[in-house]
Design a protein around this motif. Sequence first.
Motif, PDB file in Angstrom:
ATOM      1  N   UNK A 171      -3.683  -2.270 -15.161  1.00 49.45           N
ATOM      2  CA  UNK A 171      -4.852  -3.034 -15.107  1.00 49.45           C
ATOM      3  C   UNK A 171      -5.146  -3.146 -13.500  1.00 49.45           C
ATOM      4  N   UNK A 172      -4.135  -3.750 -12.884  1.00 52.35           N
ATOM      5  CA  UNK A 172      -4.522  -4.379 -11.585  1.00 52.35           C
ATOM      6  C   UNK A 172      -4.587  -2.914 -10.771  1.00 52.35           C
ATOM      7  N   UNK A 173      -3.544  -1.929 -10.941  1.00 56.92           N
ATOM      8  CA  UNK A 173      -3.567  -0.818 -10.133  1.00 56.92           C
ATOM      9  C   UNK A 173      -4.865  -0.310 -10.328  1.00 56.92           C
ATOM     10  N   UNK A 174      -5.200  -0.155 -11.638  1.00 53.88           N
ATOM     11  CA  UNK A 174      -6.584   0.688 -11.718  1.00 53.88           C
ATOM     12  C   UNK A 174      -7.955   0.073 -10.834  1.00 53.88           C
ATOM     13  N   UNK A 214      -9.849   5.669  -5.091  1.00 51.21           N
ATOM     14  CA  UNK A 214      -8.528   6.533  -5.464  1.00 51.21           C
ATOM     15  C   UNK A 214      -8.726   6.713  -6.968  1.00 51.21           C
ATOM     16  N   UNK A 215      -7.986   7.753  -7.625  1.00 47.75           N
ATOM     17  CA  UNK A 215      -8.346   8.006  -9.011  1.00 47.75           C
ATOM     18  C   UNK A 215      -7.522   6.743  -9.862  1.00 47.75           C
ATOM     19  N   UNK A 216      -8.031   6.594 -11.119  1.00 46.95           N
ATOM     20  CA  UNK A 216      -7.524   5.637 -11.802  1.00 46.95           C
ATOM     21  C   UNK A 216      -6.055   5.507 -12.181  1.00 46.95           C
ATOM     22  N   UNK A 217      -5.769   6.682 -12.622  1.00 51.46           N
ATOM     23  CA  UNK A 217      -4.472   7.056 -13.102  1.00 51.46           C
ATOM     24  C   UNK A 217      -3.565   7.438 -11.957  1.00 51.46           C
ATOM     25  N   UNK A 218      -3.792   7.314 -10.742  1.00 48.14           N
ATOM     26  CA  UNK A 218      -2.860   7.532  -9.473  1.00 48.14           C
ATOM     27  C   UNK A 218      -1.986   6.247  -9.294  1.00 48.14           C
ATOM     28  N   UNK A 219      -0.601   6.222  -9.538  1.00 48.22           N
ATOM     29  CA  UNK A 219       0.283   5.452  -9.633  1.00 48.22           C
ATOM     30  C   UNK A 219       0.759   5.346  -8.334  1.00 48.22           C
ATOM     31  N   UNK A 220       0.878   6.130  -7.308  1.00 45.37           N
ATOM     32  CA  UNK A 220       1.666   6.261  -6.064  1.00 45.37           C
ATOM     33  C   UNK A 220       0.817   5.473  -4.852  1.00 45.37           C
ATOM     34  N   UNK A 221      -0.733   4.970  -5.185  1.00 42.78           N
ATOM     35  CA  UNK A 221      -1.259   4.424  -4.287  1.00 42.78           C
ATOM     36  C   UNK A 221      -0.787   3.058  -3.959  1.00 42.78           C
ATOM     37  N   UNK A 222      -0.238   2.427  -4.892  1.00 41.32           N
ATOM     38  CA  UNK A 222       0.288   0.885  -4.528  1.00 41.32           C
ATOM     39  C   UNK A 222       1.693   0.944  -5.108  1.00 41.32           C
ATOM     40  N   UNK A 223       2.465   0.197  -4.532  1.00 44.17           N
ATOM     41  CA  UNK A 223       3.796  -0.191  -5.112  1.00 44.17           C
ATOM     42  C   UNK A 223       3.938  -1.372  -5.401  1.00 44.17           C
ATOM     43  N   UNK A 224       4.132  -1.880  -6.718  1.00 39.55           N
ATOM     44  CA  UNK A 224       4.022  -3.344  -7.147  1.00 39.55           C
ATOM     45  C   UNK A 224       5.692  -3.697  -7.437  1.00 39.55           C
ATOM     46  N   UNK A 225       6.110  -4.717  -6.720  1.00 34.40           N
ATOM     47  CA  UNK A 225       7.329  -5.433  -6.902  1.00 34.40           C
ATOM     48  C   UNK A 225       7.282  -6.318  -7.796  1.00 34.40           C
ATOM     49  N   UNK A 226       7.668  -6.168  -9.067  1.00 35.62           N
ATOM     50  CA  UNK A 226       7.459  -7.174 -10.216  1.00 35.62           C
ATOM     51  C   UNK A 226       8.691  -8.033 -10.250  1.00 35.62           C
ATOM     52  N   UNK A 227       8.939  -8.987  -9.881  1.00 33.46           N
ATOM     53  CA  UNK A 227      10.217  -9.643  -9.842  1.00 33.46           C
ATOM     54  C   UNK A 227      10.595 -10.188 -11.337  1.00 33.46           C
ATOM     55  N   UNK A 228       9.725 -10.450 -12.108  1.00 36.38           N
ATOM     56  CA  UNK A 228       9.742 -10.809 -13.485  1.00 36.38           C
ATOM     57  C   UNK A 228      10.488  -9.708 -14.154  1.00 36.38           C
ATOM     58  N   UNK A 270       0.829  -1.185   0.073  1.00 32.00           N
ATOM     59  CA  UNK A 270      -0.049   0.028   0.090  1.00 32.00           C
ATOM     60  C   UNK A 270       0.956   1.286  -0.049  1.00 32.00           C
ATOM     61  N   UNK A 271       0.411   2.273  -0.633  1.00 38.22           N
ATOM     62  CA  UNK A 271       1.200   3.583  -0.605  1.00 38.22           C
ATOM     63  C   UNK A 271       0.048   4.626   0.003  1.00 38.22           C
ATOM     64  N   UNK A 272       0.350   5.815  -0.816  1.00 40.19           N
ATOM     65  CA  UNK A 272      -0.734   7.086  -0.581  1.00 40.19           C
ATOM     66  C   UNK A 272      -1.163   7.696  -1.779  1.00 40.19           C
ATOM     67  N   UNK A 273      -2.288   8.484  -1.696  1.00 38.77           N
ATOM     68  CA  UNK A 273      -2.734   8.942  -2.871  1.00 38.77           C
ATOM     69  C   UNK A 273      -2.010  10.187  -3.009  1.00 38.77           C
ATOM     70  N   UNK A 274      -1.841  10.594  -4.440  1.00 33.75           N
ATOM     71  CA  UNK A 274      -1.251  11.935  -4.841  1.00 33.75           C
ATOM     72  C   UNK A 274      -2.138  12.743  -5.563  1.00 33.75           C
TER      73      UNK A 274
END
Length: 416
Positions: A239-242, A250-264, A63-67
């Motif tokens: 798609x997943x963040x939206x 939270x706004x669909x385009x807000x990228x700071x709400x979640x931090x995704x650690x994609x190991x691939x 989890x992150x925070x809205x911007x």
Amino acid sequence: MRDIFAEIWATARNNKLRTTLTGFAVAWGIFMLITLLGAGNGLINGLMQQNEGRFTNSMVVYGGSTSIPYNGLKEGRWIRLKNSDIDITSKEFGGVVDEVGAMFYQNATISNGANYISTYIAGVWPNHNKINKVDILMGRFINKIDLEEQRKVLVISNKQAEELDPKDWRGMLGKYVKVGSFAFRIVGIFKDDENGRADAFSSYSTIQTIFNHTDDAGRIEFTFHGLPDEASNDAFENLYRTRLNANHQAAPEDRSTLWLWNRFTENLQMEKGMSYIRTFLWIVGLFTLLSGIVGVGNIMLITVKERTREFGIRKAIGAKPWTILRMIIIESVIITTIFGYIGMVLGVIGTEVMDAKFGHSDYDMGWGSESIFVNPSVGIDICIEATLVLVVAGTIAGLIPSIKAARIRPIMALNA
């Protein structure tokens, strides 16, 4: 052939400086190539070791925070993942997602009689051991029944076991210890990864219930398939963040709400970076080798120039061009082979020194200590091939002036 070797030895002994310079150019080229490749391999091995305990096709969600303000809500609002986010991940993204899990950290004190430790207990799902490899020494990891029945079980590290029972840490397996006012049974002991963390593991549902965080998901982790490149991974992440943003208003385009650690994608970027490192080192090493070849060629040219009169005398008394040519080629091969071998040995010694000095050292990375320089070695095949390349190149470099010297007329050679 014996006479030729004796003559070459006499020539080398009478021209010590020239022979030394030729040998140094050869040995230095081989030494630098092996040392550079060894250092690069040490760095690459360190990066690979940091990633080897993790499942590549996996993702961790924090989890992150809205911007961005949205629906009357101000920016700066903290997003805490909920159980509904876990359900969305498994049900709505089941075409890509394989196994879903979660992890929740709780600070606690674990005591065994007079001995105790203060640590974080990570409530996890059984698949955590697949996503983040945990090396079990004794017993087992958290299983499905622990999760379903909310069993009070613990999996601790061998160092934690030693602190709880310094005399017999192996005997902690199966014992009951106190976590706050609750009795937990130790069902497994894992090998401490020595990266600065000292977490214990328990059932996710147990930690959620005991510490009253029933709708706090902590962080979500899952494995996935069907995303073969960076583009498809980026599309899935968006798609997943939206979708999760919608679950938290939270706004669909807000990228700071979640931090995704994609190991691939992290692994793809790491492989790309390692290929750049390998290419750079090979370019530098080959140019170093090339400088050695040029040095050998120049010195062989000087050698032939100095011996032009000698070659004229040899031809005047009946020596054939091939005899002169063979002598120079054999001399070039012997010098480059001997000093190439010396450079190879020194290069191997250099990598061993690097391994002894840096190869077993851990460095503080902020989140813990990691080995970033591991086994800086070069395969014996690379060493031999590099030496052979220099021998062949040095021979060719000496061959060109040798052919010209073998063709010169005796009268011209004597007047040189």
